[in-house]
Design a protein around this motif. Structure first.
Motif, PDB file in Angstrom:
ATOM      1  N   ARG A   1       0.835  -1.197   0.000  1.00 54.00           N
ATOM      2  CA  ARG A   1       0.000   0.000   0.000  1.00 54.00           C
ATOM      3  C   ARG A   1       0.874   1.254   0.000  1.00 54.00           C
ATOM      4  NH1 ARG A   1      -3.125  -3.598  -0.332  1.00 54.00           N
ATOM      5  NH2 ARG A   1      -4.987  -4.052   0.874  1.00 54.00           N
ATOM      6  N   SER A   2       0.334   2.304  -0.594  1.00 55.20           N
ATOM      7  CA  SER A   2       1.003   3.600  -0.492  1.00 55.20           C
ATOM      8  C   SER A   2       0.871   4.090   0.949  1.00 55.20           C
ATOM      9  CB  SER A   2       0.379   4.595  -1.468  1.00 55.20           C
ATOM     10  OG  SER A   2      -1.021   4.678  -1.279  1.00 55.20           O
TER      11      SER A   2
ATOM     12  N   HIS B   1       6.337  10.265   2.217  1.00 55.83           N
ATOM     13  CA  HIS B   1       5.485   9.248   1.605  1.00 55.83           C
ATOM     14  C   HIS B   1       6.374   8.150   1.028  1.00 55.83           C
ATOM     15  CE1 HIS B   1       6.445  11.749  -1.915  1.00 55.83           C
ATOM     16  NE2 HIS B   1       6.264  10.644  -2.637  1.00 55.83           N
TER      17      HIS B   1
ATOM     18  N   ARG C   1       6.030   3.530   0.242  1.00 48.75           N
ATOM     19  CA  ARG C   1       5.216   2.334   0.014  1.00 48.75           C
ATOM     20  C   ARG C   1       5.517   1.349   1.129  1.00 48.75           C
ATOM     21  NH1 ARG C   1       1.954   1.968  -3.573  1.00 48.75           N
ATOM     22  NH2 ARG C   1       0.931   0.033  -4.020  1.00 48.75           N
TER      23      ARG C   1
ATOM     24  N   ASP D   1       4.027  15.045   0.893  1.00 46.21           N
ATOM     25  CA  ASP D   1       2.784  14.331   1.148  1.00 46.21           C
ATOM     26  C   ASP D   1       2.316  13.575  -0.089  1.00 46.21           C
ATOM     27  OD1 ASP D   1       0.480  13.505   2.443  1.00 46.21           O
ATOM     28  OD2 ASP D   1      -0.587  15.379   2.089  1.00 46.21           O
ATOM     29  N   ASP D   2       1.563  12.536   0.151  1.00 48.53           N
ATOM     30  CA  ASP D   2       0.829  11.847  -0.911  1.00 48.53           C
ATOM     31  C   ASP D   2      -0.631  11.853  -0.487  1.00 48.53           C
ATOM     32  OD1 ASP D   2      -0.422  10.218  -2.718  1.00 48.53           O
ATOM     33  OD2 ASP D   2       0.802   8.450  -2.318  1.00 48.53           O
ATOM     34  N   PRO D   3      -1.424  12.783  -1.002  1.00 53.35           N
ATOM     35  CA  PRO D   3      -2.825  12.882  -0.565  1.00 53.35           C
ATOM     36  C   PRO D   3      -3.651  11.639  -0.891  1.00 53.35           C
ATOM     37  CG  PRO D   3      -2.402  14.345  -2.416  1.00 53.35           C
ATOM     38  CD  PRO D   3      -1.081  13.768  -2.015  1.00 53.35           C
ATOM     39  N   ASN D   4      -3.158  10.782  -1.768  1.00 56.77           N
ATOM     40  CA  ASN D   4      -3.894   9.578  -2.132  1.00 56.77           C
ATOM     41  C   ASN D   4      -3.384   8.327  -1.425  1.00 56.77           C
ATOM     42  OD1 ASN D   4      -5.555  10.978  -4.029  1.00 56.77           O
ATOM     43  ND2 ASN D   4      -3.823  11.008  -5.418  1.00 56.77           N
ATOM     44  N   ALA D   5      -2.522   8.488  -0.418  1.00 55.42           N
ATOM     45  CA  ALA D   5      -1.961   7.337   0.289  1.00 55.42           C
ATOM     46  C   ALA D   5      -3.075   6.505   0.913  1.00 55.42           C
ATOM     47  CB  ALA D   5      -0.986   7.810   1.365  1.00 55.42           C
ATOM     48  N   LYS D   6      -2.980   5.196   0.766  1.00 59.12           N
ATOM     49  CA  LYS D   6      -3.985   4.278   1.314  1.00 59.12           C
ATOM     50  C   LYS D   6      -3.839   4.116   2.820  1.00 59.12           C
ATOM     51  CE  LYS D   6      -5.824   3.251  -2.620  1.00 59.12           C
ATOM     52  NZ  LYS D   6      -7.128   3.770  -2.959  1.00 59.12           N
TER      53      LYS D   6
ATOM     54  N   ARG E   1      -2.217   6.238   6.195  1.00 55.17           N
ATOM     55  CA  ARG E   1      -1.660   7.518   6.623  1.00 55.17           C
ATOM     56  C   ARG E   1      -1.384   7.461   8.120  1.00 55.17           C
ATOM     57  NH1 ARG E   1      -0.639  11.857   4.485  1.00 55.17           N
ATOM     58  NH2 ARG E   1      -1.843  11.396   2.645  1.00 55.17           N
TER      59      ARG E   1
END
Length: 108
Positions: free
Chosen positions: A29-30, A43, A45, A58-63, A65
């Motif tokens: 997952r991210s 961010h 994986r 940041d990765d705003p779509n990270a699965k 957090r």
């Protein structure tokens, strides 16, 4: 307050701890880590019980957090802060799907 470099090192230490723990977690997952007191984060994986491809920002779509203060992240990495206690006390917040949370529990 820990520096950004200390936080990066702490995440790398956590990654090594996860891998060495023997608790293999089947996740790919991210991952995003927000440092609340620094106003930034990292961010990467989470794969094969390791944090891979760690990068600034940041990765705003990270699965998955993680939301934590810089000093708490360093404490988590060096073993002076227990992950379960930090979670219960609200010092560590984890945003993820319920099945991912159950798997993450083995690592933290």
């Amino acid at each position: 307050m820990a520096t950004l470099d200390e936080c990066r090192t702490a995440l790398e230490q956590l990654s090594a701890k996860f891998a060495a723990s023997g608790n293999k977690v089947d996740l790919d997952r991210s991952l995003g880590c927000t440092l609340t007191d620094l106003g930034t984060g990292f961010h990467g994986r989470l794969k094969d019980s390791r944090i891979q491809d760690l990068a600034d920002g940041d990765d705003p779509n990270a699965k998955i957090r993680l939301i934590i203060g810089s000093d708490d992240l360093v404490g988590l990495a060096n073993g002076t802060l227990d992950g379960g206690k930090a979670f219960r006390d609200g010092r560590l917040k984890v945003k993820a799907g319920v099945f991912d949370l159950l798997k993450l529990q083995k690592l933290l």
